[in-house]
Design an enzyme around this catalytic site. Sequence first.
Site, PDB file in Angstrom:
ATOM      1  N   LEU A  73       7.872  -3.605  -8.619  1.00  0.00           N
ATOM      2  CA  LEU A  73       6.822  -3.536  -7.614  1.00  0.00           C
ATOM      3  C   LEU A  73       6.804  -2.148  -6.968  1.00  0.00           C
ATOM      4  O   LEU A  73       5.739  -1.604  -6.676  1.00  0.00           O
ATOM      5  CB  LEU A  73       7.030  -4.623  -6.562  1.00  0.00           C
ATOM      6  CG  LEU A  73       5.970  -4.729  -5.477  1.00  0.00           C
ATOM      7  CD1 LEU A  73       4.583  -4.949  -6.082  1.00  0.00           C
ATOM      8  CD2 LEU A  73       6.310  -5.862  -4.523  1.00  0.00           C
ATOM      9  N   VAL A  76       4.969   0.225  -9.320  1.00  0.00           N
ATOM     10  CA  VAL A  76       3.532  -0.037  -9.267  1.00  0.00           C
ATOM     11  C   VAL A  76       2.961   0.503  -7.960  1.00  0.00           C
ATOM     12  O   VAL A  76       1.898   1.133  -7.939  1.00  0.00           O
ATOM     13  CB  VAL A  76       3.239  -1.549  -9.422  1.00  0.00           C
ATOM     14  CG1 VAL A  76       1.776  -1.859  -9.162  1.00  0.00           C
ATOM     15  CG2 VAL A  76       3.647  -2.021 -10.812  1.00  0.00           C
ATOM     16  N   HIS A  77       3.677   0.276  -6.875  1.00  0.00           N
ATOM     17  CA  HIS A  77       3.242   0.770  -5.565  1.00  0.00           C
ATOM     18  C   HIS A  77       3.098   2.295  -5.568  1.00  0.00           C
ATOM     19  O   HIS A  77       2.141   2.833  -5.011  1.00  0.00           O
ATOM     20  CB  HIS A  77       4.235   0.334  -4.492  1.00  0.00           C
ATOM     21  CG  HIS A  77       3.951   0.887  -3.141  1.00  0.00           C
ATOM     22  ND1 HIS A  77       2.858   0.524  -2.403  1.00  0.00           N
ATOM     23  CD2 HIS A  77       4.624   1.795  -2.393  1.00  0.00           C
ATOM     24  CE1 HIS A  77       2.863   1.184  -1.253  1.00  0.00           C
ATOM     25  NE2 HIS A  77       3.924   1.968  -1.228  1.00  0.00           N
ATOM     26  N   SER A  78       4.023   2.972  -6.209  1.00  0.00           N
ATOM     27  CA  SER A  78       3.967   4.437  -6.230  1.00  0.00           C
ATOM     28  C   SER A  78       2.720   4.925  -6.965  1.00  0.00           C
ATOM     29  O   SER A  78       2.073   5.878  -6.537  1.00  0.00           O
ATOM     30  CB  SER A  78       5.234   5.029  -6.856  1.00  0.00           C
ATOM     31  OG  SER A  78       5.277   4.800  -8.255  1.00  0.00           O
ATOM     32  N   HIS A  81      -0.284   4.221  -4.762  1.00  0.00           N
ATOM     33  CA  HIS A  81      -0.296   5.182  -3.656  1.00  0.00           C
ATOM     34  C   HIS A  81      -0.863   6.525  -4.126  1.00  0.00           C
ATOM     35  O   HIS A  81      -1.675   7.146  -3.432  1.00  0.00           O
ATOM     36  CB  HIS A  81       1.130   5.342  -3.139  1.00  0.00           C
ATOM     37  CG  HIS A  81       1.240   5.595  -1.676  1.00  0.00           C
ATOM     38  ND1 HIS A  81       0.599   4.845  -0.724  1.00  0.00           N
ATOM     39  CD2 HIS A  81       1.951   6.529  -0.994  1.00  0.00           C
ATOM     40  CE1 HIS A  81       0.895   5.308   0.474  1.00  0.00           C
ATOM     41  NE2 HIS A  81       1.718   6.328   0.336  1.00  0.00           N
TER      42      HIS A  81
END
Length: 105
Positions: A73, A76-78, A81
């Site tokens: 996660l 994926v978040h990076s 962002h």
Amino acid sequence: MTQEQLEAIMGLIMNSGNAKSNAMEAIQAAKKNDFELAKTKLAEADEALVEAHHAQTGLLTKEAQGDQMTVTLLAVHSQDHLMTSITFNDLAKEVVDIYQRLADE
């Protein structure tokens, strides 16, 4: 996930966040007709995005060389962002341009 991968992911998040913050500051400066500061902040946003891209490129290069990374996660978040910051930065440039044109009238 290796320490190197984690550092690259955190670099993506940190630099993407800095880019978005600088782009927002550029818009705020333009609202106050401080176009020199707006230009500086947009340049700083671009620099932060370059650093984020370096981190991303490092991860992509490692994967292309066969060093697979577990998709988490956080990874994926990076990426999310980064893409959001790129879009926001592009939009901020347009908003600053509009403020500049209005000030020039």
